[in-house]
Motif scaffolding. Structure first.
Motif, mmCIF file in Angstrom:
data_model
loop_
_atom_site.group_PDB
_atom_site.id
_atom_site.type_symbol
_atom_site.label_atom_id
_atom_site.label_comp_id
_atom_site.label_asym_id
_atom_site.label_seq_id
_atom_site.Cartn_x
_atom_site.Cartn_y
_atom_site.Cartn_z
ATOM 1 N N THR A 81 0.795 -1.224 0.000
ATOM 2 C CA THR A 81 -0.071 -0.009 -0.097
ATOM 3 C C THR A 81 0.902 1.198 -0.051
ATOM 4 O OG1 THR A 81 -1.857 -1.053 1.243
ATOM 5 C CG2 THR A 81 -1.785 1.237 1.098
ATOM 6 N N VAL A 82 0.747 2.170 -1.174
ATOM 7 C CA VAL A 82 1.461 3.268 -1.122
ATOM 8 C C VAL A 82 0.661 4.592 -0.812
ATOM 9 C CG1 VAL A 82 2.774 4.986 -2.580
ATOM 10 C CG2 VAL A 82 2.601 2.437 -2.885
ATOM 11 N N ARG A 83 0.699 5.094 0.364
ATOM 12 C CA ARG A 83 0.144 6.391 0.763
ATOM 13 C C ARG A 83 0.555 7.309 0.193
ATOM 14 N NH1 ARG A 83 -1.776 10.825 2.474
ATOM 15 N NH2 ARG A 83 -2.528 11.141 4.670
ATOM 16 N N LEU A 84 -0.374 8.289 -0.372
ATOM 17 C CA LEU A 84 -0.109 9.235 -1.432
ATOM 18 C C LEU A 84 -0.205 10.510 -0.598
ATOM 19 C CD1 LEU A 84 -1.884 8.051 -4.611
ATOM 20 C CD2 LEU A 84 0.287 8.009 -4.161
ATOM 21 N N GLY A 85 0.808 11.581 -1.055
ATOM 22 C CA GLY A 85 0.623 12.780 -0.432
ATOM 23 C C GLY A 85 1.514 13.040 0.875
ATOM 24 N N GLN A 86 2.191 12.220 1.021
ATOM 25 C CA GLN A 86 3.196 12.397 2.163
ATOM 26 C C GLN A 86 4.516 11.419 2.068
ATOM 27 O OE1 GLN A 86 1.153 10.644 5.594
ATOM 28 N NE2 GLN A 86 0.094 12.630 6.027
ATOM 29 N N LYS A 87 5.569 12.157 2.019
ATOM 30 C CA LYS A 87 6.916 11.718 2.018
ATOM 31 C C LYS A 87 7.554 11.613 3.335
ATOM 32 C CE LYS A 87 11.185 12.217 -0.590
ATOM 33 N NZ LYS A 87 12.030 13.094 -1.380
ATOM 34 N N THR A 88 8.201 10.175 3.758
ATOM 35 C CA THR A 88 8.650 10.058 4.952
ATOM 36 C C THR A 88 10.092 10.046 4.769
ATOM 37 O OG1 THR A 88 8.574 7.758 5.084
ATOM 38 C CG2 THR A 88 6.606 8.952 5.655
ATOM 39 N N SER A 89 10.990 10.110 6.031
ATOM 40 C CA SER A 89 12.283 10.087 5.760
ATOM 41 C C SER A 89 12.964 8.605 5.577
ATOM 42 C CB SER A 89 12.903 10.301 7.489
ATOM 43 O OG SER A 89 12.148 9.560 8.426
ATOM 44 N N THR A 90 11.951 7.704 5.746
ATOM 45 C CA THR A 90 12.680 6.390 5.281
ATOM 46 C C THR A 90 11.808 5.674 4.215
ATOM 47 O OG1 THR A 90 10.862 5.325 7.104
ATOM 48 C CG2 THR A 90 13.063 6.014 7.912
ATOM 49 N N GLY A 91 11.009 6.312 3.806
ATOM 50 C CA GLY A 91 10.250 5.961 2.287
ATOM 51 C C GLY A 91 8.956 4.743 3.189
ATOM 52 N N ASP A 92 8.777 4.705 4.191
ATOM 53 C CA ASP A 92 7.747 3.826 4.761
ATOM 54 C C ASP A 92 7.038 4.399 6.083
ATOM 55 O OD1 ASP A 92 9.595 3.314 6.901
ATOM 56 O OD2 ASP A 92 10.364 1.252 6.112
ATOM 57 N N GLU A 195 6.333 10.409 -6.499
ATOM 58 C CA GLU A 195 6.855 11.458 -7.188
ATOM 59 C C GLU A 195 6.209 11.735 -8.718
ATOM 60 O OE1 GLU A 195 8.701 13.855 -6.094
ATOM 61 O OE2 GLU A 195 8.438 12.968 -4.210
ATOM 62 N N ALA A 196 6.262 10.574 -9.487
ATOM 63 C CA ALA A 196 5.486 10.529 -10.712
ATOM 64 C C ALA A 196 4.261 11.127 -10.828
ATOM 65 C CB ALA A 196 5.694 9.513 -11.570
ATOM 66 N N LEU A 197 3.509 11.043 -9.701
ATOM 67 C CA LEU A 197 2.155 11.675 -9.789
ATOM 68 C C LEU A 197 1.996 12.960 -8.829
ATOM 69 C CD1 LEU A 197 0.310 8.329 -8.337
ATOM 70 C CD2 LEU A 197 -0.058 9.366 -10.476
ATOM 71 N N GLY A 198 3.154 13.381 -8.703
ATOM 72 C CA GLY A 198 3.081 15.042 -8.415
ATOM 73 C C GLY A 198 2.820 15.023 -6.838
#
Length: 326
Positions: A81-92, A195-198
């Motif tokens: 599951t990829v949570r969109l709209g949030q970037k984290t320090s570890t990618g998870d 990132e590709a989805l902006g």
């Protein structure tokens, strides 16, 4: 009165245990728990799963550890599951949220972006990974707050299926199934798709459902293993040769088998093969009449009419395997 700890009496155990790794344990922690439950002398695994990840983790015991490296090359299948709209320090989900962006993509854009990630792609390994730079794991640099340069690596995404999609609400997300080559970082894939989805993204769930010929339906959990008797636990071990899937079988007679186990090349009418699984009669130290007619002796390759030894089982290991099979 001080309580005395009970010392586990280790024993030779040979085979492969297909474990359904639980959430929160590292691969090594899961391995050590299984090793303790089986009272095994020697154990290893065939590649790590992150603590966040669950699912198929083949564990190798005894003679099987000699062939664990072969399985590192196997294709893997994951559900994530990829949570969109949030970037984290570890990618998870274990990391801190470091960036938040609105999710404005459409369903059509999601499908188009996923198509871009099919086939051969280049990935930059994440800083929170065990890959080494100058002899030091990247995650150690990350813990020190350092970011070091990493070269992109080529991997292959064989299949990328969209299982579910939620683009509205408080937690927009994509549920994906990924079948990929060795060395693929699913965290990086999730980040790159975001990132590709902006809008960016990170993984909130990761489960490995298959690795090579093994899938989750064949696995047992640590809790289930702990609830069983010792004989029941041992019954879950698959034979060592399951790690040699795709190897061409070669069967030797007693004389050639003995010489092969001594590391001596044998001559025969074999076509050239890069990977062979070698079988032969059990060593003469075995007196059990119920022993199978042939046993695994090791691996190797054939070239120019010669069988060239690779990884070999010892006569003691073969005898121990036969004793536990009777």
């Amino acid at each position: 009165m001080q309580r005395q700890s009970t010392r586990v009496q280790r024993r030779p155990v040979h085979g492969v245990l297909l474990l359904d790794k639980p959430l929160g344990l590292s691969s090594n922690q899961a391995l050590q728990k299984a090793k303790w439950l089986l009272r095994a002398e020697k154990a290893g695994h065939t590649g790590t799963l992150d603590p966040l990840a669950t699912g198929v983790l083949p564990l190798c015991f005894g003679a099987a550890t000699k062939f664990s490296q072969l399985h590192l090359d196997a294709d893997k299948t994951y559900e994530t599951t990829v949570r969109l709209g949030q970037k984290t320090s570890t990618g998870d989900a274990e990391g801190d949220v470091i960036e938040t962006r609105p999710v404005t993509c459409t369903a059509g854009q999601v499908v188009e972006v996923l198509d871009r990630f099919m086939g051969p792609i280049a990935q930059v390994p994440p800083m929170h990974s065990a890959l080494k730079k100058d002899g030091k794991p990247l995650y150690e640099y990350a813990r020190e707050g350092q970011t070091v340069e990493r070269e992109a690596r080529q991997v292959v995404i064989h299949d990328l299926d969209l299982l579910d999609m939620q683009l509205d609400g408080d937690a927009p997300s994509l549920q994906l199934r990924v079948r990929c080559s060795k060395g693929t970082y699913i965290r990086t894939l999730g980040e790159d798709i975001g990132e590709a989805l902006g809008c960016g993204g990170h993984l909130t769930m990761l489960r490995r459902t298959a690795t090579g010929p093994f899938d989750a339906t064949q696995c047992i959990t640590l809790d289930a293993l702990a609830s069983e008797t010792e004989d029941q636990r041992l019954a879950h071990l698959a034979p060592v040769q399951v790690l040699l899937e795709g190897h061409v079988p070669v069967t030797l007679d007693a004389d050639n088998a003995g010489r092969y186990l001594s590391g001596v090349r044998r001559r025969g009418e074999w076509p050239d093969q890069n990977q062979v699984a070698v079988f032969g009669p059990a060593p003469t130290t075995s007196t059990e009449t119920s022993n199978p007619s042939t046993v695994l002796l090791g691996s190797g390759h054939t070239e120019g009419g010669e069988l060239i030894p690779g990884r070999l089982l010892s006569p003691i290991e073969i005898q121990q395997i036969l004793e536990t099979a009777t």
